[in-house]
Write an enzyme that holds these catalytic residues in place. Structure first.
Site, short mmCIF file in Angstrom:
data_model
loop_
_atom_site.label_atom_id
_atom_site.label_comp_id
_atom_site.label_asym_id
_atom_site.label_seq_id
_atom_site.Cartn_x
_atom_site.Cartn_y
_atom_site.Cartn_z
N HIS A 1 41.32 27.67 37.21
CA HIS A 1 41.89 28.87 36.59
C HIS A 1 41.35 29.08 35.16
O HIS A 1 42.10 29.05 34.18
CB HIS A 1 43.43 28.80 36.58
CG HIS A 1 44.08 30.14 36.48
ND1 HIS A 1 45.27 30.45 37.09
CD2 HIS A 1 43.72 31.28 35.82
CE1 HIS A 1 45.61 31.70 36.82
NE2 HIS A 1 44.69 32.22 36.05
N ARG B 1 44.76 36.19 41.79
CA ARG B 1 45.87 35.28 41.99
C ARG B 1 45.66 34.61 43.35
O ARG B 1 45.16 35.25 44.29
CB ARG B 1 47.21 36.03 42.00
CG ARG B 1 47.72 36.40 40.62
CD ARG B 1 48.20 35.18 39.83
NE ARG B 1 48.70 35.51 38.52
CZ ARG B 1 47.96 35.55 37.40
NH1 ARG B 1 46.66 35.26 37.44
NH2 ARG B 1 48.51 35.86 36.24
N GLU C 1 48.74 26.26 42.76
CA GLU C 1 48.17 25.63 41.55
C GLU C 1 49.15 24.69 40.88
O GLU C 1 50.34 25.04 40.77
CB GLU C 1 47.80 26.72 40.52
CG GLU C 1 46.61 27.53 40.90
CD GLU C 1 46.30 28.63 39.89
OE1 GLU C 1 46.68 28.50 38.70
OE2 GLU C 1 45.68 29.61 40.28
C1 DGY Z 1 46.43 36.14 33.29
O1 DGY Z 1 46.38 36.58 32.15
O2 DGY Z 1 47.13 36.65 34.14
C2 DGY Z 1 45.61 34.95 33.61
O3 DGY Z 1 45.63 34.61 34.93
C3 DGY Z 1 45.98 33.78 32.74
O4 DGY Z 1 44.90 33.63 31.91
#
Ligand code: DGY
Length: 323
Positions: A288, A241, A270
């Site tokens: 992402h 993240r 983002e």
């Molecule tokens: C998640 O699953 O947390 C990812 O970041 C989204 O694909």
């Protein structure tokens, strides 16, 4: 029998959408544009379930506004749930589910992609070639670093951390050191040395790859102090993240030449990217893409579907998220 109503906030790949339509009375955000917190709260009032994604704000205020309506379950399309206020949800009797496991391999693959791209300066090379600036092969052109035999530091040795480390250890003969809040007794079929702090990992690793969950507890877990502990050729990889890395401190370290590069798939704001990361040297930026394969995204949708089916059948859900 009336099917439970489910609001899906974004379009999914076809097979998983079809499974949802078969099992539920689905309302889909056909425009596939990011919804506001207000729109999500409205959907909670009028649907038995919502299926949000990482881009959907389901914070305390949203849950407060959406509570008292029909929604009893928030079935997240994704493993990370730091965009959902689990305490507020449980206060209002809503359960949360997620989709662990099915995106482990895809995300580990993206971490390896970023490692190779930064170590071998592939991003810089591609940009140079497309700009028409490649003057031809020469022995000193764009020299990068070899992956084989280097040390990889993992921050967060959960499923994805382990899958990434395993690829690096078995595929590239890398030594693995890692930081994890709880003790990890067994890495499976590769060796890994657990170190007591993030800084210790940074000090001993050529590459540091983040795999911890997002949220307040891990915010800026890789900050100024940890970055200062890294060697000048050291590379940061983030597929977790955005907020687990202090982006300003990272930009300082990159622009100041204190580290060797970064490969980033996730960002604090983002889809807006810190401009100082955009123009930093040897940085590879991806939008992402961690779980972005057809197989994985369908598996994520199918997992949402299974969680909802179990819930509405009065059974235990396969993937509950505890607050
Ligand atoms: C998640 O699953 O947390 C990812 O970041 C989204 O694909």
């Amino acid at each position: 029998m009336t099917k439970p109503s489910v609001f899906i906030t974004r379009r999914w790949p076809a097979a998983s959408e079809a499974a949802m339509h078969e099992a539920f009375d689905v309302t889909m955000n056909d425009a596939d544009e990011q919804l506001s917190a207000e729109a999500i709260a409205e959907a909670m009032l009028s649907h038995d379930a919502i299926a949000p994604t990482v881009t959907d704000p389901v914070g305390e205020a949203t849950i407060e506004s959406g509570a008292g309506g029909k929604c009893r379950i928030i079935a997240n399309f994704g493993v990370g749930v730091n965009h959902i206020d689990s305490k507020a949800a449980s206060r209002h009797g809503m359960i949360i589910t997620n989709t662990p496991g099915v995106l482990t391999d895809a995300t580990a693959d993206i971490a390896l992609t970023l490692m190779l791209m930064t170590m071998r300066r592939a991003g810089e090379g591609e940009r140079e070639l497309r700009a028409g600036e490649w003057s031809g092969w020469r022995p000193t052109h764009l020299l990068g670093q070899q992956m084989t035999g280097k040390t990889l530091g993992i921050i967060g040795m959960g499923r994805i951390g382990k899958a990434t480390a395993r690829r690096a250890a078995l595929g590239f003969g890398m030594k693995i050191v890692f930081y994890n809040r709880s003790t990890v007794n067994d890495c499976g079929d590769f060796e890994g040395e657990q170190l007591p702090t993030v800084e210790a990992v940074c000090q001993h690793a050529d590459l540091v790859s983040l795999h911890c969950p997002g949220g307040e507890e891990t915010r800026h877990i890789l900050g100024e102090k940890a970055l200062a502990a890294m060697p000048s050729h050291g590379i940061v990889i983030n597929t977790a993240r955005g907020d687990v890395v202090d982006e300003e401190a990272l930009a300082d370290a990159l622009h100041g030449g204190h580290i060797g590069g970064a490969g980033l798939d996730v960002f604090q704001g983002e889809p807006v990217i810190n401009p100082r990361l955009m123009n930093a040297p040897n940085v590879v930026l991806l939008p992402h893409l961690g779980s972005a394969t057809t197989e994985t995204r369908n598996a994520m949708g199918m997992t949402v579907c299974e969680n909802l089916k179990a819930f509405f059948a009065g059974k235990d859900v396969p993937n509950p998220v505890h607050s």
